[in-house]
Design an enzyme around this catalytic site. Structure first.
Site, PDB file in Angstrom:
ATOM      1  N   ASP A  29       0.861  -1.188   0.000  1.00 15.29           N
ATOM      2  CA  ASP A  29       0.000   0.000   0.000  1.00 15.29           C
ATOM      3  C   ASP A  29       0.898   1.239   0.000  1.00 15.29           C
ATOM      4  O   ASP A  29       1.860   1.324   0.766  1.00 15.29           O
ATOM      5  CB  ASP A  29      -0.914  -0.012   1.236  1.00 15.29           C
ATOM      6  N   ILE A  30       0.583   2.189  -0.856  1.00 16.29           N
ATOM      7  CA  ILE A  30       1.431   3.371  -1.032  1.00 16.29           C
ATOM      8  C   ILE A  30       1.281   4.373   0.119  1.00 16.29           C
ATOM      9  O   ILE A  30       2.141   5.224   0.323  1.00 16.29           O
ATOM     10  CB  ILE A  30       1.113   4.055  -2.395  1.00 16.29           C
ATOM     11  N   GLU A  88     -12.117   3.839  -1.565  1.00 21.47           N
ATOM     12  CA  GLU A  88     -11.287   4.708  -2.402  1.00 21.47           C
ATOM     13  C   GLU A  88     -11.063   4.112  -3.796  1.00 21.47           C
ATOM     14  O   GLU A  88     -11.141   4.826  -4.794  1.00 21.47           O
ATOM     15  CB  GLU A  88      -9.949   4.920  -1.688  1.00 21.47           C
ATOM     16  N   HIS A  93      -9.822  -5.352  -2.985  1.00 26.40           N
ATOM     17  CA  HIS A  93      -8.493  -5.516  -2.395  1.00 26.40           C
ATOM     18  C   HIS A  93      -8.623  -5.864  -0.923  1.00 26.40           C
ATOM     19  O   HIS A  93      -9.471  -5.336  -0.214  1.00 26.40           O
ATOM     20  CB  HIS A  93      -7.627  -4.261  -2.581  1.00 26.40           C
ATOM     21  N   HIS A  95      -6.728  -5.634   2.566  1.00 27.16           N
ATOM     22  CA  HIS A  95      -5.628  -4.994   3.287  1.00 27.16           C
ATOM     23  C   HIS A  95      -5.047  -5.999   4.283  1.00 27.16           C
ATOM     24  O   HIS A  95      -5.793  -6.557   5.103  1.00 27.16           O
ATOM     25  CB  HIS A  95      -6.146  -3.807   4.119  1.00 27.16           C
TER      26      HIS A  95
HETATM   27  P1  AMP Z   1      -9.859   1.604   0.196  1.00 23.05           P
HETATM   28  O1  AMP Z   1     -10.387   1.586  -1.236  1.00 23.05           O
HETATM   29  O2  AMP Z   1     -10.616   2.568   1.053  1.00 23.05           O
HETATM   30  O3  AMP Z   1      -9.782   0.222   0.785  1.00 23.05           O
HETATM   31  O4  AMP Z   1      -8.378   2.158   0.143  1.00 23.05           O
HETATM   32  C1  AMP Z   1      -7.564   2.017  -0.989  1.00 23.05           C
HETATM   33  C2  AMP Z   1      -6.135   1.798  -0.566  1.00 23.05           C
HETATM   34  O5  AMP Z   1      -5.351   1.747  -1.756  1.00 23.05           O
HETATM   35  C3  AMP Z   1      -5.542   2.905   0.321  1.00 23.05           C
HETATM   36  O6  AMP Z   1      -4.987   2.324   1.477  1.00 23.05           O
HETATM   37  C4  AMP Z   1      -4.492   3.551  -0.590  1.00 23.05           C
HETATM   38  O7  AMP Z   1      -3.356   3.996   0.136  1.00 23.05           O
HETATM   39  C5  AMP Z   1      -4.149   2.431  -1.537  1.00 23.05           C
HETATM   40  N1  AMP Z   1      -3.656   2.884  -2.822  1.00 23.05           N
HETATM   41  C6  AMP Z   1      -4.222   3.803  -3.638  1.00 23.05           C
HETATM   42  N2  AMP Z   1      -3.487   3.975  -4.747  1.00 23.05           N
HETATM   43  C7  AMP Z   1      -2.423   3.147  -4.626  1.00 23.05           C
HETATM   44  C8  AMP Z   1      -1.294   2.862  -5.447  1.00 23.05           C
HETATM   45  N3  AMP Z   1      -1.102   3.480  -6.633  1.00 23.05           N
HETATM   46  N4  AMP Z   1      -0.394   1.953  -5.013  1.00 23.05           N
HETATM   47  C9  AMP Z   1      -0.574   1.337  -3.819  1.00 23.05           C
HETATM   48  N5  AMP Z   1      -1.617   1.550  -3.009  1.00 23.05           N
HETATM   49  C10 AMP Z   1      -2.529   2.449  -3.395  1.00 23.05           C
END
Ligand code: AMP
Length: 129
Positions: A29-30, A88, A93, A95
């Site tokens: 995760d970034i 988001e 995905h 976590h």
């Molecule tokens: P959520 O959709 O609320 O579960 O969160 C999306 C997750 O994806 C967040 O923790 C972000 O930090 C992560 N994220 C978003 N864009 C990227 C990326 N380009 N590379 C890695 N992680 C990402």
């Protein structure tokens, strides 16, 4: 339009990839909650977890288990917490977050890592897969 995670799968967007097979990908995760915070995704682009077909859903969990075991070896922590949110990014995905207390699963406290620190933990987790 392809999701940001589909672009990560294709390599169009860079990421710190940990492990992949034909159907799934794990990458860091970034914007991590903790060192080693990893996302596991199906390569099939589906928005919501419970819209996955049974085979893909169970395969994602088995894939995540393998990655979680490697995280546990790479990072000192009590548990590898599991969370599925997706507010988001509309691409399923899981976590995987190293935790020591309940609050570590909160997405309100984040850590900052340098590029070198991302690379170092990526390599460490990979070494345990
Ligand atoms: P959520 O959709 O609320 O579960 O969160 C999306 C997750 O994806 C967040 O923790 C972000 O930090 C992560 N994220 C978003 N864009 C990227 C990326 N380009 N590379 C890695 N992680 C990402």
């Amino acid at each position: 339009m392809a999701s940001i995670f589909t672009k990560i799968i294709s390599g169009e967007i860079p990421s710190f990839k940990i492990y992949e097979d034909d159907n799934y990908l794990a990458f860091l995760d970034i914007n991590p909650n903790a060192l080693g915070h990893t996302l596991c995704i199906p390569k099939k682009e589906i928005n919501e977890i419970f819209d996955l077909d049974d085979e893909t859903l169970s395969g994602l969990m088995i894939f995540s288990k393998k990655v979680a075991h490697a995280i546990k070896k790479a990072v000192v922590c009590k548990r590898v917490g599991v969370s599925i949110i997706g507010l988001e990014v509309p691409h399923v995905h899981v976590h995987l977050i190293p935790i020591n207390k309940m609050n570590d699963m909160s997405f309100e406290s984040k850590i900052n890592l340098t590029q070198d620190e991302f690379i170092e933990i990526m390599k460490k987790i990979k070494s345990y897969i």
